[in-house]
Scaffold this motif. Structure first.
Motif: not given
Length: 399
Positions: A251, A253, A276, A279, A286, A290
Motif C-alpha cells: 500500500c 500509504e 479506487r 487498502c 489508491i 500508484s
C-alpha cells in the motif's frame, strides 16, 4: 617435462601463423563456461517485439510486467522447479513470457520442446503470428533457425529445428502430435480450452506431459490458462494442487503487503471513473497512478503446501495489468456492463478476475423427483395401484 598451459602451447610454436592473438582469444572463450542466465535476463537482453505481433514493439522489458519475472525464472535451468502453473487473466503477458522461454531454449539451453495450443489450427496461427516474429526480430535467434525457404532447413509451419534441439508445435486435439517425440520442455497454453480427450486417446495434458518423463529432473513444464467452469477447469485443479502463490504489493500509504482483490475495488455506481482500490489495512483509496510503483515492489508469496514440491503455482487477475493496458476504471465499467447477463458475468469472472464460474440453474430432474417422494408402508399397494415395479441403475455397468 611439465605440462604446458594453453598460452604456452600457442607460444611454443604449435600454432605459428599470423593471427595468433585472435586464436588465443578464441581458445580462452571456448574454455570459459556458459554464463548463468535466467529467462527474464535473456529476454531483457535479446528479445525484440515485432510491430505485427505486439502492441508495444521494440525491446522486451520485464520491468513492464514485473510479476512475470519469477514465473519466467522458474523456467530457467538454475531453478529446481519442474512444473510451473499459471492461472491468469487474459492479456497479462503470459504468452509473451512463454515465447521468451522458447527463445531462451533455442539460444541458451537447446533441447527437444513441445508447444501445445488447443487445436492444430491455433498452433499454425501461433506459429505464423508469434513464433516466426520471435525468431525474425531477435538477432540472437535469427541465425539459429534457418529460413523455411532454404533447402533442408528443418523449418516448417509446425516444426523449427535448431542446433541441439527442435520445437514441435501441435494442437491438443491431435493425439499423433502429442505423442510424436520425447520432449524435455513442454509449453501447454490455454489448457482449459483443450478437448476432454485427444482423438479418444485420453487427456491431452497427461499425454503431453508423458513425453517429458524420460528427462526426469531435467524437464520443465509450463501450464498457462484463463480458467473456465468450477469443477471442470484444468488450470484451477493444477493451481489448487500447487503452493498457490499470489502477487503481494505494498500500500503506498501504510506499506502493508497484500494481494489485490476485486471486492476492494470501489466506485460510485454508474461512475466507473471514480474507481479506487482500498487498502485492506488502512482503507486508504489508491489511485491508478500508484500501480506502477506497487508492481515494481511486489513479490510472490505462497499460501499453501504443494502436493508436488517441484510444482510452483501462480495466480494473477487483471487488477495487476500495467498502466496503459487494462485500467481499474475499465474493469469497473466492464463489471457494470456485464450485469444482467450470466454469459457476460462468466466472461468477466474468467478473463478479468482469473476465477472459475460456478454454474447455477434449476435443480436436475432427479432432485425434483426426490422432493416429491411419499412415504408408504413396505409391502403394501397404495389405493388405486395396479401392480408394483422397481428399477435400479448399476453405475458399474452390466455384468
Amino acid at each position: 617435462m611439465s605440462a604446458l598451459t594453453s598460452d604456452e602451447v600457442l607460444e611454443e610454436g604449435l600454432f605459428r601463423f599470423e593471427g595468433v592473438d585472435e586464436l588465443k582469444s578464441s581458445w580462452r572463450e571456448g574454455l570459459r563456461p556458459d554464463p548463468f542466465m535466467t529467462v527474464s535476463g535473456w529476454a531483457d537482453r535479446h528479445r525484440m517485439l515485432a510491430a505485427r505481433a505486439s502492441a508495444e514493439p521494440g525491446r522486451y522489458r520485464t520491468s513492464r510486467t514485473p510479476y512475470m519475472r519469477e514465473i519466467m525464472d522458474a523456467l530457467s535451468p538454475g531453478s529446481p522447479v519442474q512444473r510451473v502453473v499459471f492461472m491468469k487473466a487474459a492479456q497479462v503477458g503470459a504468452t509473451e513470457a512463454g515465447n521468451n522461454w522458447i527463445g531462451f531454449i533455442i539460444h541458451q539451453a537447446p533441447g527437444p520442446m513441445l508447444a501445445v495450443q488447443p487445436t492444430v489450427e491455433l498452433a499454425k496461427r501461433n506459429s505464423r503470428h508469434r513464433i516466426d516474429p520471435l525468431i525474425e526480430e531477435s538477432p540472437a535467434l535469427r541465425d539459429r533457425v534457418k529460413p523455411a525457404r532454404s533447402r533442408d532447413a528443418g523449418n516448417t509451419m509446425l516444426s523449427k529445428e535448431f542446433n541441439g534441439g527442435i520445437l514441435i508445435m501441435t494442437g491438443a486435439n491431435s493425439a499423433v502430435g502429442l505423442r510424436s517425440t520425447p520432449a524435455r520442455y513442454i509449453f501447454l497454453d490455454e489448457v482449459d480450452a483443450y478437448p476432454a480427450s485427444a482423438d479418444d486417446e485420453g487427456d491431452p495434458v497427461t499425454l503431453a506431459e508423458a513425453r517429458s518423463l524420460t528427462f526426469s529432473h531435467r524437464r520443465k513444464v509450463f501450464l498457462a490458462s484463463t480458467p473456465t467452469i468450477r469443477g471442470l477447469s484444468r488450470i484451477e485443479r493444477e493451481y489448487e494442487a500447487s503452493d498457490q502463490r499470489r502477487y503481494h504489493v505494498p500500500c503506498p500509504e501504510c506499506g502493508v503487503m497484500q494481494w489485490l482483490k476485486f471486492e476492494r475495488l470501489r466506485w460510485e455506481k454508474g461512475r466507473p471513473e471514480t474507481a479506487r482500490y482500498h487498502c485492506e489495512a488502512c482503507e486508504a483509496p489508491i489511485g491508478e497512478h500508484s500501480k506502477t510503483a506497487m508492481l515494481q515492489e511486489g513479490e510472490w508469496r505462497a499460501s499453501a503446501t504443494a502436493s508436488d514440491p517441484a510444482t510452483a503455482g501462480f495466480h494473477l487477475s487483471a487488477l495487476y495489468s500495467p498502466a496503459g493496458w487494462l485500467s481499474w476504471q475499465a474493469i469497473a465499467r466492464a463489471f457494470e456492463t456485464a450485469q444482467g447477463s450470466d454469459e457476460s458475468l462468466k466472461a468477466f469472472r474468467n478473463t478479468v478476475l482469473a476465477e472459475t464460474w460456478v454454474e447455477t440453474g434449476e435443480a436436475p430432474d432427479w432432485q425434483r423427483l426426490h422432493d416429491r417422494r411419499e412415504q408408504w408402508q413396505a409391502g403394501s399397494v397404495p389405493a388405486g395401484g395396479l401392480f408394483l415395479t422397481a428399477g435400479a441403475d448399476n453405475p458399474e455397468g452390466p455384468h
